[in-house]
Design a protein around this motif. Structure first.
Motif, short mmCIF file in Angstrom:
data_model
loop_
_atom_site.label_atom_id
_atom_site.label_comp_id
_atom_site.label_asym_id
_atom_site.label_seq_id
_atom_site.Cartn_x
_atom_site.Cartn_y
_atom_site.Cartn_z
N VAL A 126 41.30 -2.22 13.51
CA VAL A 126 40.44 -3.17 14.22
C VAL A 126 40.54 -2.94 15.73
CG1 VAL A 126 40.08 -5.61 14.76
CG2 VAL A 126 40.58 -4.91 12.41
N ILE A 127 39.39 -2.90 16.38
CA ILE A 127 39.31 -2.90 17.85
C ILE A 127 38.94 -4.32 18.29
CG2 ILE A 127 38.02 -2.07 19.85
CD1 ILE A 127 37.60 0.55 18.40
N VAL A 128 39.72 -4.87 19.21
CA VAL A 128 39.42 -6.21 19.74
C VAL A 128 38.66 -6.03 21.05
CG1 VAL A 128 40.38 -8.39 20.54
CG2 VAL A 128 41.53 -7.12 18.70
N ALA A 129 37.47 -6.63 21.14
CA ALA A 129 36.62 -6.49 22.33
C ALA A 129 36.16 -7.86 22.80
CB ALA A 129 35.42 -5.60 22.02
N GLU A 130 35.96 -7.98 24.12
CA GLU A 130 35.47 -9.24 24.70
C GLU A 130 34.03 -9.50 24.28
OE1 GLU A 130 35.83 -9.39 28.89
OE2 GLU A 130 37.96 -8.85 28.92
N TYR A 131 33.74 -10.77 24.09
CA TYR A 131 32.38 -11.16 23.76
C TYR A 131 31.40 -10.74 24.85
CZ TYR A 131 28.28 -14.12 23.78
OH TYR A 131 26.99 -14.58 23.86
N ASN A 132 31.75 -11.00 26.12
CA ASN A 132 30.84 -10.70 27.22
C ASN A 132 30.53 -9.21 27.33
OD1 ASN A 132 30.54 -13.36 28.03
ND2 ASN A 132 32.34 -13.28 29.37
N ALA A 133 31.44 -8.36 26.88
CA ALA A 133 31.20 -6.92 26.95
C ALA A 133 30.25 -6.46 25.85
CB ALA A 133 32.53 -6.17 26.83
N LEU A 134 30.10 -7.28 24.80
CA LEU A 134 29.27 -6.88 23.66
C LEU A 134 28.06 -7.78 23.48
CD1 LEU A 134 32.03 -6.21 20.96
CD2 LEU A 134 30.95 -4.57 22.48
N ILE A 152 35.06 -4.05 14.52
CA ILE A 152 35.13 -4.62 15.87
C ILE A 152 35.35 -6.12 15.74
CG2 ILE A 152 33.97 -4.87 18.07
CD1 ILE A 152 34.51 -1.98 17.27
N ALA A 153 36.46 -6.61 16.27
CA ALA A 153 36.72 -8.05 16.33
C ALA A 153 36.36 -8.56 17.71
CB ALA A 153 38.19 -8.34 16.02
N VAL A 154 35.67 -9.70 17.79
CA VAL A 154 35.15 -10.23 19.05
C VAL A 154 36.03 -11.38 19.52
CG1 VAL A 154 33.15 -11.19 20.23
CG2 VAL A 154 32.84 -9.56 18.35
N CYS A 155 36.49 -11.26 20.76
CA CYS A 155 37.33 -12.28 21.38
C CYS A 155 36.53 -13.01 22.45
CB CYS A 155 38.57 -11.63 21.99
SG CYS A 155 39.67 -12.77 22.85
N CYS A 156 36.54 -14.34 22.45
CA CYS A 156 35.73 -15.10 23.38
C CYS A 156 36.36 -15.25 24.76
CB CYS A 156 35.42 -16.48 22.81
SG CYS A 156 34.32 -16.44 21.37
N ARG A 157 37.63 -14.91 24.91
CA ARG A 157 38.27 -15.02 26.21
C ARG A 157 38.50 -13.63 26.81
NH1 ARG A 157 43.52 -13.58 25.91
NH2 ARG A 157 44.53 -13.53 23.84
N PRO A 158 38.64 -13.52 28.15
CA PRO A 158 38.90 -12.22 28.78
C PRO A 158 40.24 -11.66 28.34
CG PRO A 158 38.15 -13.83 30.39
CD PRO A 158 38.43 -14.59 29.14
N LEU A 159 40.29 -10.35 28.17
CA LEU A 159 41.53 -9.70 27.76
C LEU A 159 42.39 -9.33 28.96
CD1 LEU A 159 40.13 -7.39 24.93
CD2 LEU A 159 41.42 -9.51 24.66
N HIS A 160 41.76 -9.17 30.14
CA HIS A 160 42.50 -8.85 31.37
C HIS A 160 41.91 -9.65 32.51
CE1 HIS A 160 43.91 -6.46 34.86
NE2 HIS A 160 44.95 -6.22 34.08
N ARG A 218 25.27 -15.13 19.51
CA ARG A 218 25.22 -15.53 20.91
C ARG A 218 24.97 -17.03 21.05
NH1 ARG A 218 22.15 -10.70 21.33
NH2 ARG A 218 20.23 -11.89 21.57
N LEU A 219 24.07 -17.58 20.24
CA LEU A 219 23.75 -19.00 20.34
C LEU A 219 24.95 -19.87 20.01
CD1 LEU A 219 20.19 -19.05 18.70
CD2 LEU A 219 20.76 -19.38 21.12
N LEU A 220 25.68 -19.50 18.95
CA LEU A 220 26.85 -20.29 18.58
C LEU A 220 27.94 -20.21 19.64
CD1 LEU A 220 27.18 -19.50 14.76
CD2 LEU A 220 26.61 -21.70 15.79
N THR A 221 28.07 -19.04 20.27
CA THR A 221 29.14 -18.83 21.24
C THR A 221 28.84 -19.46 22.59
OG1 THR A 221 29.67 -16.76 20.13
CG2 THR A 221 30.59 -17.08 22.31
N GLU A 222 27.60 -19.36 23.02
CA GLU A 222 27.27 -19.75 24.38
C GLU A 222 27.14 -21.26 24.57
OE1 GLU A 222 23.80 -17.45 25.02
OE2 GLU A 222 24.90 -15.58 25.36
N ARG A 223 27.23 -22.01 23.48
CA ARG A 223 27.13 -23.46 23.62
C ARG A 223 28.34 -24.03 24.37
NH1 ARG A 223 25.15 -24.59 17.40
NH2 ARG A 223 23.00 -23.85 17.67
N ASP A 224 29.55 -23.63 23.96
CA ASP A 224 30.74 -24.18 24.61
C ASP A 224 31.82 -23.13 24.84
OD1 ASP A 224 31.53 -23.71 22.04
OD2 ASP A 224 32.13 -25.77 21.60
#
Length: 307
Positions: A196-204, A279-287, A213-219
């Motif tokens: 598994v590769i963990v990637a930021e939501y904003n990068a993808l 690809i696993a999506v992380c909603c917070r920044p990794l760095h 995107r709709l579910l994530t961008e609400r809060d």
């Protein structure tokens, strides 16, 4: 049944098993993404050659150059052509594993026999008696090596690697993401075992489905329970994978994951491209400074080969 027929059958089957084992170990060591059918076809080619040399009319095939030609064709059938460097690496590894496995079989046969040889006849009798025992024990040893040793080597190599360029292709759309090899990332898809590769939501964000995107961008968070329902029967639904994980300050959690079309990992002059990843999506920044926006599984970085 004539003795000669039984003997040739043993040679054919034994050679097929040995050749397949050799090619399997080579594939494990070089991380070649080849199918089992190709390995079996290459192994069958080698086994037919081993039988052919017992036919008097074909004794001319025993020359050094014929043997080299057969091994080159076997490697070509088994692993294909991915450039001269990669092919030579496959061929060299094939010879190394062949000699090592052959020596292991002979070593186990010698270990199992209780008395010293009594001439050539005694040696042949011992080989005939313990042949399959030697093969089974040697293959068991190589199976353990093929399972554990490559991962150990890749892990040690990955410790010396840091920044990589990551390209992710999903549903025909591509995202290029700065990434870092994380030797502590041992996440795998529980369903397929893929790394598994963990990637930021904003990068993808540009390559993810609108429902995501709709579910994530609400809060700024994501309700995994709602995601499969939102995806419905779309093509994305078949790609969705929930990935369990553990981290500091959190006993356990779940990340949304997707199967990509492919990913490319580039490190210096080395490139690795594969579909066997999630690809696993992380909603917070990794760095905090954005130096990297994805964490690469060490197996993927260590599999990169020079181009």
């Amino acid at each position: 049944m004539p003795a000669g027929v039984v003997y040739l059958d043993q040679v054919l089957l034994g050679s097929l098993v040995m050749n397949y084992a050799i090619l399997w170990v080579v594939a494990r060591f070089i991380r070649a993404g080849c199918g089992q059918g190709r390995l079996l076809g290459a192994a069958a080619l080698g086994s037919m050659y081993s039988v052919a040399v017992f036919i008097p009319a074909l004794f001319g095939l025993l020359t050094f150059w014929h043997k080299v030609l057969v091994s080159v064709v076997m490697v070509g059938v088994g692993f294909g052509w991915r450039g001269p460097r990669n092919f030579l690496a496959c061929l060299g590894c094939f010879y190394l594993v062949s000699f090592t496995l052959g020596g292991a079989v002979w070593g186990f046969i010698s270990l199992l026999q209780s008395n010293s040889y009594s001439g050539v006849a005694g040696m042949l009798s011992s080989v005939d008696r313990y042949f399959w025992y030697g093969i089974v024990l040697a293959l068991a040893s190589f199976w353990l090596a093929g399972q554990k040793w490559p991962s150990f080597l890749r892990g040690r190599a990955a410790e010396r690697n840091y920044g990589v360029d990551l390209t992710i292709c999903i549903m025909g759309r591509q995202a290029r993401v700065p990434a870092m090899v994380d030797t502590g990332n041992h996440l795998t898809d529980p369903l397929t075992g893929r790394p598994v590769i963990v990637a930021e939501y904003n990068a993808l964000a540009d390559v993810l489905p609108a429902e995501f995107r709709l579910l994530t961008e609400r809060d700024g968070s994501l309700d995994l329970a709602k995601l499969p329902e939102s995806l419905g029967n779309s093509a994305w639904a078949a790609r969705f994978r929930p990935i369990p994980f553990r981290s500091l300050g959190l006993d356990q959690g779940m990340l949304p994951g997707f199967r990509p079309d492919w990913v490319g990992v580039k490190q210096g002059e080395s490139i690795y491209r594969t579909r066997e990843v999630v690809i696993a999506v992380c909603c917070r920044p990794l760095h905090e400074h954005g130096s990297y926006r994805a964490l690469i599984h060490p197996d993927l970085a260590a599999a990169a080969v020079p181009v």
